[in-house]
Design an enzyme around this catalytic site. Structure first.
Site, PDB file in Angstrom:
ATOM      1  N   LYS A 125       0.866  -1.187   0.000  1.00 28.42           N
ATOM      2  CA  LYS A 125       0.000   0.000   0.000  1.00 28.42           C
ATOM      3  C   LYS A 125       0.894   1.225   0.000  1.00 28.42           C
ATOM      4  O   LYS A 125       2.051   1.150   0.427  1.00 28.42           O
ATOM      5  CB  LYS A 125      -0.862   0.026   1.271  1.00 28.42           C
ATOM      6  CG  LYS A 125      -2.077   0.920   1.158  1.00 28.42           C
ATOM      7  CD  LYS A 125      -3.217   0.201   0.496  1.00 28.42           C
ATOM      8  CE  LYS A 125      -4.342   1.126   0.118  1.00 28.42           C
ATOM      9  NZ  LYS A 125      -5.534   0.364  -0.301  1.00 28.42           N
ATOM     10  N   ASP A 165      -6.896   4.417  -4.623  1.00 31.22           N
ATOM     11  CA  ASP A 165      -7.569   4.342  -3.326  1.00 31.22           C
ATOM     12  C   ASP A 165      -8.146   5.750  -3.127  1.00 31.22           C
ATOM     13  O   ASP A 165      -8.329   6.465  -4.120  1.00 31.22           O
ATOM     14  CB  ASP A 165      -6.571   3.931  -2.212  1.00 31.22           C
ATOM     15  CG  ASP A 165      -7.276   3.518  -0.911  1.00 31.22           C
ATOM     16  OD1 ASP A 165      -7.707   2.368  -0.813  1.00 31.22           O
ATOM     17  OD2 ASP A 165      -7.430   4.355   0.006  1.00 31.22           O
TER      18      ASP A 165
HETATM   19  P1  NDP Z   1     -12.686   8.139  -3.311  1.00 33.76           P
HETATM   20  O1  NDP Z   1     -11.582   9.114  -3.122  1.00 33.76           O
HETATM   21  O2  NDP Z   1     -13.206   7.884  -4.666  1.00 33.76           O
HETATM   22  O3  NDP Z   1     -13.919   8.539  -2.392  1.00 33.76           O
HETATM   23  C1  NDP Z   1     -13.789   8.650  -1.020  1.00 33.76           C
HETATM   24  C2  NDP Z   1     -15.108   9.081  -0.435  1.00 33.76           C
HETATM   25  O4  NDP Z   1     -15.042   8.972   0.982  1.00 33.76           O
HETATM   26  C3  NDP Z   1     -15.443  10.539  -0.730  1.00 33.76           C
HETATM   27  O5  NDP Z   1     -16.828  10.705  -0.782  1.00 33.76           O
HETATM   28  C4  NDP Z   1     -14.833  11.245   0.488  1.00 33.76           C
HETATM   29  O6  NDP Z   1     -15.410  12.495   0.760  1.00 33.76           O
HETATM   30  C5  NDP Z   1     -15.148  10.269   1.584  1.00 33.76           C
HETATM   31  N1  NDP Z   1     -14.140  10.417   2.641  1.00 33.76           N
HETATM   32  C6  NDP Z   1     -12.804  10.261   2.513  1.00 33.76           C
HETATM   33  N2  NDP Z   1     -12.175  10.502   3.678  1.00 33.76           N
HETATM   34  C7  NDP Z   1     -13.151  10.826   4.547  1.00 33.76           C
HETATM   35  C8  NDP Z   1     -13.139  11.174   5.907  1.00 33.76           C
HETATM   36  N3  NDP Z   1     -11.993  11.252   6.607  1.00 33.76           N
HETATM   37  N4  NDP Z   1     -14.349  11.424   6.494  1.00 33.76           N
HETATM   38  C9  NDP Z   1     -15.497  11.341   5.773  1.00 33.76           C
HETATM   39  N5  NDP Z   1     -15.568  11.015   4.474  1.00 33.76           N
HETATM   40  C10 NDP Z   1     -14.408  10.769   3.882  1.00 33.76           C
HETATM   41  O7  NDP Z   1     -12.156   6.782  -2.633  1.00 33.76           O
HETATM   42  P2  NDP Z   1     -12.688   5.294  -2.845  1.00 33.76           P
HETATM   43  O8  NDP Z   1     -14.138   5.290  -3.091  1.00 33.76           O
HETATM   44  O9  NDP Z   1     -11.771   4.641  -3.787  1.00 33.76           O
HETATM   45  O10 NDP Z   1     -12.361   4.670  -1.406  1.00 33.76           O
HETATM   46  C11 NDP Z   1     -13.319   4.639  -0.351  1.00 33.76           C
HETATM   47  C12 NDP Z   1     -12.934   3.563   0.636  1.00 33.76           C
HETATM   48  O11 NDP Z   1     -12.912   2.287  -0.011  1.00 33.76           O
HETATM   49  C13 NDP Z   1     -11.546   3.707   1.272  1.00 33.76           C
HETATM   50  O12 NDP Z   1     -11.593   3.204   2.594  1.00 33.76           O
HETATM   51  C14 NDP Z   1     -10.682   2.779   0.425  1.00 33.76           C
HETATM   52  O13 NDP Z   1      -9.537   2.346   1.128  1.00 33.76           O
HETATM   53  C15 NDP Z   1     -11.654   1.655   0.190  1.00 33.76           C
HETATM   54  N6  NDP Z   1     -11.375   0.787  -0.967  1.00 33.76           N
HETATM   55  C16 NDP Z   1     -11.225   1.294  -2.223  1.00 33.76           C
HETATM   56  C17 NDP Z   1     -11.009   0.454  -3.287  1.00 33.76           C
HETATM   57  C18 NDP Z   1     -10.931   0.952  -4.689  1.00 33.76           C
HETATM   58  O14 NDP Z   1     -10.818   0.121  -5.588  1.00 33.76           O
HETATM   59  N7  NDP Z   1     -10.986   2.253  -4.931  1.00 33.76           N
HETATM   60  C19 NDP Z   1     -10.860  -0.990  -3.102  1.00 33.76           C
HETATM   61  C20 NDP Z   1     -11.106  -1.442  -1.753  1.00 33.76           C
HETATM   62  C21 NDP Z   1     -11.338  -0.565  -0.735  1.00 33.76           C
HETATM   63  P3  NDP Z   1     -14.606  13.852   0.385  1.00 33.76           P
HETATM   64  O15 NDP Z   1     -14.714  13.968  -1.098  1.00 33.76           O
HETATM   65  O16 NDP Z   1     -15.298  14.917   1.140  1.00 33.76           O
HETATM   66  O17 NDP Z   1     -13.188  13.634   0.855  1.00 33.76           O
HETATM   67  O1  2IT Z   2      -7.961  -1.337  -0.726  1.00 32.97           O
HETATM   68  C1  2IT Z   2      -7.893  -1.865  -1.865  1.00 32.97           C
HETATM   69  O2  2IT Z   2      -8.033  -3.073  -2.028  1.00 32.97           O
HETATM   70  C2  2IT Z   2      -7.645  -0.985  -3.014  1.00 32.97           C
HETATM   71  N1  2IT Z   2      -7.562   0.232  -2.838  1.00 32.97           N
HETATM   72  C3  2IT Z   2      -7.472  -1.566  -4.384  1.00 32.97           C
HETATM   73  C4  2IT Z   2      -6.057  -2.019  -4.592  1.00 32.97           C
HETATM   74  C5  2IT Z   2      -5.719  -2.484  -5.980  1.00 32.97           C
HETATM   75  O3  2IT Z   2      -4.545  -2.831  -6.151  1.00 32.97           O
HETATM   76  O4  2IT Z   2      -6.571  -2.526  -6.867  1.00 32.97           O
END
Ligand code: NDP
Ligand code: 2IT
Length: 444
Positions: A125, A165
């Site tokens: 990561k 992420d």
């Molecule tokens: P994005 O950046 O696309 O979206 C994040 C969202 O979460 C936004 O709406 C953001 O709001 C909100 N957010 C972020 N930080 C905070 C905070 N401290 N408090 C409140 N809201 C918050 O990220 P992802 O959708 O990719 O990721 C979301 C979650 O999913 C994370 O935990 C990530 O680790 C997990 N994840 C992502 C994967 C992926 O493929 N993208 C895979 C597996 C897990 P704002 O715009 O106001 O910051």
């Molecule tokens: O938390 C996660 O699994 C991710 N942000 C996706 C990682 C990846 O390599 O696609």
């Protein structure tokens, strides 16, 4: 078991002031006692001592120049946590809260999550405390180029393959890929989540959200319930949240609330996904905007109050520790019957315990959100083959992977006498494959 306590003590002593990392390790270690009883060879091979210590942690300066000509300095990280079952694999997070504790908790979770996918990927990561909010495209590009100038020394298609992420999506991956290619003069699958024109896989954008709903659908169906006709609350409005909404709606559920870090929108008739996509993906504005031109959606300041809303299913898809004990109590009191973790570690240990005590169906992150990284591994396969599969083909593979993860975790839970406990099941099933590989490869 005093052995497990000793390992935890070392983790705390060696990594002071890293509460998120301690939490992620603790949550896994408490599940492993019966595994160690059955497999004393894991103790003999020092598997636990080794798995909690990253193989490598890289920290670097990222200087970049903003549009006004001012020099800014951020901090970059990459943790290469475990390569027992494949090259390091995991996302990059750009958010002001990023620090060694956050990177290590995410890297540690990634080891077992990647193992659960059944695909050959190790755990890693990375990220930076850079805040992409309010930055111009050119500023984001200059930052990404500087970040990659350093990171490129440590990654490669068979070494370590980063992805997105929080704060890292298609735009950032494009800039990072362009810079890697220029620096190395090599066109390789070194990042996933790439644009479709340059080696990206169909379905990667949708994969985490879709996968979450495929996984929860299995869990819910196995307990005689359904998404159909259910009211669903999804926190966040980023990549994971948006495509979870899309799949929930396809399965006949209604998403009644979504949020960002400022507040949430509520619409009992269902949040209009198109308006969220335009505001968040295209305009990069606040979720509040989605209520301005709507006669039915209302905006409320403060993101944590989203858990006060009465719902059947809750899908936290924003960030770590967003559901604490109080939020869990409210969800339970309001009759919520299932919680699926789209984000990484969005529920505190106390919240998870409460859900389990009250028989709320609970899908833990490392199982429920593994669809993103699984599809990343499918992108790596397609890159190696110099070929690309159709949307239907990747989607079907993703769905089967999520069903397999559900079956593996259920089976492990049953085998260890805690049928239905997906937290224990996922931790054990993910751990055993990595432990076997670590034993077989000797003390490295
Ligand atoms: P994005 O950046 O696309 O979206 C994040 C969202 O979460 C936004 O709406 C953001 O709001 C909100 N957010 C972020 N930080 C905070 C905070 N401290 N408090 C409140 N809201 C918050 O990220 P992802 O959708 O990719 O990721 C979301 C979650 O999913 C994370 O935990 C990530 O680790 C997990 N994840 C992502 C994967 C992926 O493929 N993208 C895979 C597996 C897990 P704002 O715009 O106001 O910051
Ligand atoms: O938390 C996660 O699994 C991710 N942000 C996706 C990682 C990846 O390599 O696609």
């Amino acid at each position: 078991m005093s052995y497990i306590k000793e390992i935890m003590d070392v983790v705390q002593r060696r990594n002071p002031n890293e509460p998120e990392f301690h939490q992620a390790v603790d949550e896994v270690l408490v599940c492993l006692e019966p595994v160690l009883e059955k497999h004393p060879e894991y103790i003999k091979a020092g598997v636990l001592e080794r798995i909690v210590e990253p193989e490598r942690m890289i920290m670097f300066r990222v200087p970049w120049i903003d549009d006004k000509g001012k020099i800014n300095v951020n901090r970059g990280f990459r943790v290469q946590f475990n390569s027992a079952i494949g090259p390091y694999k995991g996302g990059l997070r750009f958010h002001p809260s990023v620090n060694p504790s956050i990177i290590k908790f995410l890297g540690f979770e990634q080891i077992l999550k990647n193992s659960l996918t059944g695909l050959p990927i190790g755990g890693g990561k990375g990220g930076s405390d850079f805040d992409p909010k309010g930055k111009s495209d050119m500023e984001v590009m200059r930052f990404c180029q500087s970040f990659m100038t350093e990171l490129s020394k440590y990654i490669g298609a068979d070494i370590d393959v980063p992805a997105g992420d929080i704060g890292v999506g298609g735009r950032e991956i494009g800039y990072l890929f362009g810079m890697y290619k220029r620096l190395k003069n090599s066109y390789e699958g070194v990042l996933t989540g790439k644009g479709l024109e340059f080696g990206g896989s169909l379905v990667r954008t949708e994969a985490t959200g879709y996968g979450l709903v495929y996984f929860m659908d299995e869990l819910i169906k196995a307990n005689g319930k359904s998404f159909k006709g259910s009211k669903v609350v999804i926190s966040g409005s980023g990549n994971v949240a948006i495509y979870a909404h899309q799949k929930v709606t396809e399965l006949g559920g209604t998403v009644i609330a979504m949020s960002d870090s400022n507040g949430f929108i509520f619409d009992s008739s269902g949040i209009d996904l198109n308006s969220v996509k335009v505001v968040k993906e295209k305009e990069r504005k606040r979720i509040k905007e989605c209520s301005i031109n709507s006669s039915t959606a209302r905006y409320y300041e403060g993101c944590s109050n989203i858990w006060d809303i009465k719902c059947d299913i809750a899908l936290p898809c924003a960030t770590q520790n967003e559901i604490d004990e109080d939020a869990a109590k409210k969800l339970i009191k309001n009759g919520c019957f299932a919680v699926g973790e789209g984000a990484n570690m969005p529920c505190t240990i106390e919240a998870v315990n409460l859900f389990q005590k009250n028989s709320v169906l609970f899908g833990p992150a490392k199982a429920a959100n593994a669809g993103g990284v699984a599809t990343s591994a499918l992108e790596m396969s397609q890159n190696s083959m110099r070929y690309s599969w159709s949307f239907e083909e990747v989607d079907l593979r993703l769905k089967n992977i999520m069903i397999n993860i559900f079956n593996k975790a259920s089976q492990a839970a049953k085998e260890y006498g805690v049928a239905g406990n997906m937290v224990v099941g996922a931790n054990i099933a993910g751990f055993i494959k990595v432990a076997e590989a670590m034993v077989a490869q000797g003390i490295v």
